[in-house]
Design an enzyme around this catalytic site. Structure first.
Site, PDB file in Angstrom:
ATOM      1  N   THR A 199       0.838  -1.210   0.000  1.00  0.00           N
ATOM      2  CA  THR A 199       0.000   0.000   0.000  1.00  0.00           C
ATOM      3  C   THR A 199       0.872   1.258   0.000  1.00  0.00           C
ATOM      4  OG1 THR A 199      -1.564  -1.240   1.317  1.00  0.00           O
ATOM      5  CG2 THR A 199      -1.890   1.128   1.249  1.00  0.00           C
ATOM      6  N   THR A 200       1.851   1.308   0.906  1.00  0.00           N
ATOM      7  CA  THR A 200       2.724   2.490   0.945  1.00  0.00           C
ATOM      8  C   THR A 200       3.568   2.563  -0.327  1.00  0.00           C
ATOM      9  OG1 THR A 200       2.831   2.294   3.347  1.00  0.00           O
ATOM     10  CG2 THR A 200       4.468   3.706   2.317  1.00  0.00           C
ATOM     11  N   GLY A 201       4.027   1.417  -0.803  1.00  0.00           N
ATOM     12  CA  GLY A 201       4.835   1.390  -2.025  1.00  0.00           C
ATOM     13  C   GLY A 201       4.105   2.064  -3.187  1.00  0.00           C
ATOM     14  N   GLU A 218      10.710  -3.005  -2.387  1.00  0.00           N
ATOM     15  CA  GLU A 218      10.646  -4.340  -1.770  1.00  0.00           C
ATOM     16  C   GLU A 218       9.372  -4.351  -0.942  1.00  0.00           C
ATOM     17  OE1 GLU A 218      12.655  -6.742  -2.338  1.00  0.00           O
ATOM     18  OE2 GLU A 218      14.374  -5.763  -3.245  1.00  0.00           O
ATOM     19  N   CYS A 252       8.811 -10.406   5.551  1.00  0.00           N
ATOM     20  CA  CYS A 252       8.091 -10.363   4.277  1.00  0.00           C
ATOM     21  C   CYS A 252       8.203 -11.697   3.541  1.00  0.00           C
ATOM     22  CB  CYS A 252       8.636  -9.240   3.421  1.00  0.00           C
ATOM     23  SG  CYS A 252      10.405  -9.358   3.291  1.00  0.00           S
ATOM     24  N   SER A 410      17.542 -16.120   2.586  1.00  0.00           N
ATOM     25  CA  SER A 410      18.187 -14.804   2.430  1.00  0.00           C
ATOM     26  C   SER A 410      19.687 -14.904   2.636  1.00  0.00           C
ATOM     27  CB  SER A 410      17.623 -13.811   3.444  1.00  0.00           C
ATOM     28  OG  SER A 410      16.247 -13.732   3.309  1.00  0.00           O
TER      29      SER A 410
HETATM   30  P1  NAP Z   1       4.675   0.358   6.002  1.00  0.00           P
HETATM   31  O1  NAP Z   1       3.524   0.790   6.800  1.00  0.00           O
HETATM   32  O2  NAP Z   1       4.583   0.491   4.534  1.00  0.00           O
HETATM   33  O3  NAP Z   1       5.922   1.173   6.591  1.00  0.00           O
HETATM   34  C1  NAP Z   1       7.201   1.081   6.046  1.00  0.00           C
HETATM   35  C2  NAP Z   1       7.867   2.436   6.114  1.00  0.00           C
HETATM   36  O4  NAP Z   1       7.130   3.387   5.329  1.00  0.00           O
HETATM   37  C3  NAP Z   1       7.925   3.030   7.521  1.00  0.00           C
HETATM   38  O5  NAP Z   1       9.097   3.775   7.650  1.00  0.00           O
HETATM   39  C4  NAP Z   1       6.714   3.935   7.532  1.00  0.00           C
HETATM   40  O6  NAP Z   1       6.768   4.956   8.504  1.00  0.00           O
HETATM   41  C5  NAP Z   1       6.773   4.493   6.136  1.00  0.00           C
HETATM   42  N1  NAP Z   1       5.523   5.058   5.636  1.00  0.00           N
HETATM   43  C6  NAP Z   1       4.261   4.683   5.928  1.00  0.00           C
HETATM   44  N2  NAP Z   1       3.381   5.436   5.215  1.00  0.00           N
HETATM   45  C7  NAP Z   1       4.132   6.291   4.459  1.00  0.00           C
HETATM   46  C8  NAP Z   1       3.813   7.323   3.496  1.00  0.00           C
HETATM   47  N3  NAP Z   1       2.558   7.604   3.162  1.00  0.00           N
HETATM   48  N4  NAP Z   1       4.828   7.981   2.911  1.00  0.00           N
HETATM   49  C9  NAP Z   1       6.113   7.683   3.221  1.00  0.00           C
HETATM   50  N5  NAP Z   1       6.468   6.748   4.129  1.00  0.00           N
HETATM   51  C10 NAP Z   1       5.487   6.051   4.733  1.00  0.00           C
HETATM   52  O7  NAP Z   1       5.073  -1.136   6.267  1.00  0.00           O
HETATM   53  P2  NAP Z   1       5.012  -1.935   7.644  1.00  0.00           P
HETATM   54  O8  NAP Z   1       3.631  -2.458   7.788  1.00  0.00           O
HETATM   55  O9  NAP Z   1       5.566  -1.144   8.747  1.00  0.00           O
HETATM   56  O10 NAP Z   1       6.057  -3.093   7.315  1.00  0.00           O
HETATM   57  C11 NAP Z   1       5.666  -4.346   6.975  1.00  0.00           C
HETATM   58  C12 NAP Z   1       5.562  -4.519   5.478  1.00  0.00           C
HETATM   59  O11 NAP Z   1       6.853  -4.437   4.902  1.00  0.00           O
HETATM   60  C13 NAP Z   1       5.035  -5.878   5.108  1.00  0.00           C
HETATM   61  O12 NAP Z   1       4.092  -5.783   4.082  1.00  0.00           O
HETATM   62  C14 NAP Z   1       6.262  -6.629   4.627  1.00  0.00           C
HETATM   63  O13 NAP Z   1       5.988  -7.674   3.767  1.00  0.00           O
HETATM   64  C15 NAP Z   1       7.048  -5.524   4.028  1.00  0.00           C
HETATM   65  N6  NAP Z   1       8.469  -5.885   3.976  1.00  0.00           N
HETATM   66  C16 NAP Z   1       8.988  -6.188   2.763  1.00  0.00           C
HETATM   67  C17 NAP Z   1      10.312  -6.566   2.672  1.00  0.00           C
HETATM   68  C18 NAP Z   1      10.888  -6.901   1.334  1.00  0.00           C
HETATM   69  O14 NAP Z   1      12.108  -6.907   1.218  1.00  0.00           O
HETATM   70  N7  NAP Z   1      10.117  -7.158   0.319  1.00  0.00           N
HETATM   71  C19 NAP Z   1      11.104  -6.636   3.810  1.00  0.00           C
HETATM   72  C20 NAP Z   1      10.540  -6.305   5.041  1.00  0.00           C
HETATM   73  C21 NAP Z   1       9.206  -5.921   5.095  1.00  0.00           C
HETATM   74  P3  NAP Z   1       6.041   4.730   9.947  1.00  0.00           P
HETATM   75  O15 NAP Z   1       6.762   3.650  10.620  1.00  0.00           O
HETATM   76  O16 NAP Z   1       6.212   6.017  10.647  1.00  0.00           O
HETATM   77  O17 NAP Z   1       4.619   4.384   9.652  1.00  0.00           O
END
Ligand code: NAP
Length: 447
Positions: A199-201, A218, A252, A410
């Site tokens: 979603t954030t991506g 990622e 993830c 990994s």
């Molecule tokens: P997230 O909500 O997307 O947060 C990740 C980062 O983005 C945090 O620093 C967050 O800040 C920031 N963020 C959130 N909303 C934003 C916006 N609108 N604009 C800019 N930055 C924003 O993800 P999460 O839920 O914390 O992490 C888990 C997710 O990461 C899972 O879906 C997992 O699969 C994925 N992940 C993927 C990998 C990979 O390599 N593919 C590795 C690890 C995790 P805040 O913390 O302040 O909200």
């Protein structure tokens, strides 16, 4: 207490990173390599403290935090070596009086946004590559885990990495949207590298589109873990334990759904439940013997609970676990469900917690169809002793990474990344540095 940066600080950090980039790109690859190596050495010297920081800020069991620090440091080591192996090309065109050259040049300033689940390694995996290539970075760590990012800054400074090359802007969740937008749309930023939710991506991809920036994404996964009839049950259970319960299910690449063939189903479920009861201990991450820490916050617990209740209401059976843990509001019991069907939430929504749902299947085609129904494709695992099946399934799974008879995949030497909505680009490995390099074609005429 950590600073809560806003848009003004974010812009100042980008400006500092840009000014540093103008000098850093002129530093020789050998010198950049040597500085990264010093940074790596300092991480190793301070590994115990760094691990304790991770456990304190995320709850990750200390043993796993130690593992993350090594994994994290290895990216700096790896990219210190890769820094000196960036090669261009010479191309011979039909024109006799010309030579075509391909140069590889650093992109510029990279905006790096990272999640809380690997507060150190998700930074070095990007920043190691960026600095090796000659780029500078502005890192926005997750609100829950700013300390690992700041500890890395202290060590970078001790290593002699010039100021402005590695910048950290911790900020609250309240400011994340605006700060993220500020760094991702700033004209001085040329690259966005993000690890986090899909979603954030997508939000960041919009920012990138508006200002045409290079991106690495990622994103989330929904890893299938398939056990075929020919599998070795003990190996499959060991792989299932590793791929499901690392970081209490909050990675993830954690298996999200277990697809188990009818002939081996009952033996696998029985052995998996026994292994969970015997080997998993829920507790404080600092306590010796804890394998399952708390989830990152109560919202994460609510998500697991909702998935379990949804599955049970639609006919799933709880084999073990199934409810919140008595230790407190952020803990959930490691849970195994069987009789799971595809209409249940847990099969199409990333869990990010200690829930293992098992679906029974009959044919290989059926398993592949279930696995590939997902709109994301990060990791996938399967267990089989049939060589022809191994080739078929490895090639057909729509994911970026496959574990064959292996639950932990990994490694800094190997390319990490996904297909479909799991992202764009690859990190780590010999390919990771390309994400921070531009190709420039030079036509050298008049020869
Ligand atoms: P997230 O909500 O997307 O947060 C990740 C980062 O983005 C945090 O620093 C967050 O800040 C920031 N963020 C959130 N909303 C934003 C916006 N609108 N604009 C800019 N930055 C924003 O993800 P999460 O839920 O914390 O992490 C888990 C997710 O990461 C899972 O879906 C997992 O699969 C994925 N992940 C993927 C990998 C990979 O390599 N593919 C590795 C690890 C995790 P805040 O913390 O302040 O909200």
């Amino acid at each position: 207490m950590v600073a809560d940066c806003g848009v003004r600080e974010a812009r100042a950090a980008v400006r500092a990173a840009y000014e540093a980039f103008c000098r850093w790109r002129e530093v020789s690859a050998k010198e950049r390599s040597s500085l990264l190596r010093k940074w790596y050495n300092l991480m190793i010297q301070n590994k115990d403290d760094l691990a304790r920081i991770i456990t304190a800020e995320s709850g990750k069991p200390l043993k796993e935090a130690h593992g993350e620090i090594l994994y994290s440091a290895f990216f700096l080591e790896w990219f210190s070596e890769e820094a000196r192996r960036v090669y261009g090309d010479i191309i011979y065109t039909p024109a006799k009086d010309r030579r075509a050259l391909v140069l590889k040049q650093p992109i510029g300033v990279a905006a790096v946004i990272t999640p809380w689940n690997f507060p150190s390694a998700m930074i070095t995996r990007k920043v190691g590559a960026a600095l090796a290539a000659g780029c500078t970075v502005v890192v926005k760590p997750a609100e829950d885990t700013p300390f690992s990012a700041l500890a890395l800054a202290e060590l970078a400074s001790q290593a002699g990495i010039p100021s402005g090359v590695y910048n950290v802007i911790p900020c609250s969740r309240k400011n994340a949207k605006e700060v993220g937008e500020a760094i991702c749309t700033d004209p001085l930023v040329s690259k966005i590298s993000f690890t986090g939710s899909t979603t954030t991506g997508k939000i960041l991809l919009h920012h990138a589109a508006n200002s045409v920036k290079r991106v690495s994404m990622e994103l989330g996964g929904l890893a299938p873990f398939i056990v075929f009839d020919s599998a070795n049950v003990d190996q499959a259970v060991a792989g299932a334990m590793a791929s499901k319960f690392r970081n209490t299910g909050q990675t993830c690449v954690c298996s999200n759904q277990f697809l188990v063939q009818r002939g081996i189903h009952d033996a696998f479920v029985k052995a998996f439940a026994e292994a969970m009861k015997k080997n998993l201990r829920v507790g404080n991450g600092f306590e010796e013997g804890t394998t399952q820490g708390p989830l990152i916050n109560e919202k994460a617990v609510e998500k697991v609970e909702k998935q379990v209740n949804d599955a049970v209401s639609k006919g799933a059976t709880v084999v073990t676990g199934g409810k919140r843990h008595q230790l407190g509001k952020n803990f959930f019991e490691p849970t195994l469900l069987c009789n799971v069907t595809q209409d249940m939430l847990c099969t199409h929504e990333e869990t990010f917690g200690p829930l293992a749902p098992v679906i029974k299947f009959d044919t290989e085609e059926e398993a592949i169809a279930i696995a590939n129904a997902a709109d994301v494709g990060l990791a996938g695992y399967f267990y089989s002793q049939d060589p022809a099946q191994i080739w078929r399934v490895a090639e057909q799974l729509e994911v970026g990474m496959v574990g064959v008879n292996e639950g932990l995949i990994s490694s800094v030497e190997c390319p990490f990344g996904g297909v479909k909505q799991s992202g764009l680009g690859r990190e780590g490995s010999k390919y990771g540095i390309d994400e921070y390099l531009e190709l420039k074609y030079v036509c050298y005429g008049g020869l």
